[in-house]
Write a protein that holds these residues in place. Structure first.
Motif: not given
Length: 320
Positions: A84-88, A276-282, A292-297
């Motif tokens: 929900a957060v990343n979709l927004a 992915n670790l960075w999704i959880r970390h973020g 935080s990583h707008p250009g990431s896959p």
């Protein structure tokens, strides 16, 4: 004695009579009525027909909010709030709109304040409506803004429904093109209250490929269908783990389960997001990966989902 014990525990617990110094019970349930509620069916039929004649409360629109998108799941722990957060954020970027809101509908376990790095108490406008807090261009409201982070909310259903109504209808959202609702897991009071209060554009069901999660996700999808809220599609979260060192793919939670369920339900898979670790970390640090990583896959996955959601909404409106 074995025969007596079988009668004692095998024939229900509604009423009893003494026999050979043991208590015997008449059966209260049948194989197709384990809770013993079938005898009440005829008594309730007339009352239910009367209620159906009255109909459900008319769903209202939230002032200045164009589209309401529900992000739901039947089970907790599948990454619904992260989605929900990343979709927004992705909707704001893909559509070029700053009019995107995010409402945390989980009264008992609000997580949006931490995920969006917000902690202040909302102020009131002249009409006593709560003013949303804003970060990353997203207007946010949550029960977590009104209580301490570690405080437990111990409420019964009517209080939950009152809180849901307050969060939905007494928030000064301003002009929004999209309002994303992060629902609690399950099919309880919050979901039913929502279906009766406001006109929802559509719902997104989030699930992992695990069979147990898919069972509950199906229940969630069926519930929204029953209350006539369109299912925009499914999101497969934690679809695969990609080893950062060797690139090996491991389907930890199973494979293709969400695709198969989508076919059975007659809906589309909007996208899949890898573990992915960075999704959880973020999420823990209040920095969504789309920020935080707008250009990431991984961020690209959420943007692709947002693009499909926009297309689905446009298609729904052309059919009306």
């Amino acid at each position: 004695m074995a025969r007596h014990i079988w009668r004692l525990f095998g024939q229900g617990i509604n009423s009893a009579k003494k026999y050979d110094k043991l208590i015997y019970f008449r059966p209260f349930s049948r194989h197709n009525d384990q809770l013993g509620i079938q005898p009440q069916k005829n008594k309730l039929a007339g009352h239910q027909r009367e209620l159906m004649k009255r109909g459900l409360p008319k769903r209202s629109n939230i002032s200045n909010v164009e589209n309401i998108i529900v992000v739901a799941s039947g089970k907790g722990g599948v990454g619904k709030s992260t989605t929900a957060v990343n979709l927004a954020v992705a909707l704001s970027e893909v559509d070029g709109e700053d009019g995107v809101g995010l409402l945390d509908m989980d009264v008992f376990g609000p997580s949006i304040p931490r995920m969006m790095n917000l902690s202040a108490s909302p102020e009131l406008d002249k009409n006593d409506n709560m003013i949303p807090l804003t970060n990353y261009g997203i207007h946010c409201m949550s029960m977590g803004f009104l209580i301490e982070e570690k405080a437990a909310v111990v409420w019964r259903g009517p209080m939950v429904m009152s809180a849901v109504q307050r969060l939905l209808l007494r928030t000064a959202w301003g002009k929004l093109k999209y309002l994303v609702l992060d629902m609690p897991p399950g099919t309880g009071d919050t979901q039913l209250s929502l279906s009766q209060l406001v006109a929802v554009t559509g719902v997104i069901i989030v699930s992992t490929p695990q069979d147990i999660a898919l069972l509950d996700a199906r229940r969630g999808a069926e519930m929204f269908c029953k209350v006539q809220i369109p299912v925009l599609g499914l999101v497969e979260n934690m679809s695969v783990f990609l080893c950062p060192k060797c690139g090996h793919q491991e389907h930890i939670f199973g494979k293709d389960g969400v695709q198969e369920m989508a076919k059975e339900l007659g809906v589309d898979v909007l996208g899949d997001v890898p573990l992915n670790l960075w999704i959880r970390h973020g999420a823990d640090k209040g920095q969504p990966i789309t920020v935080s990583h707008p250009g990431s896959p991984q961020a690209a996955s959420y943007k692709n989902i947002a693009t499909k959601v926009i297309q689905k909404i446009s298609s729904l409106k052309t059919q009306i």
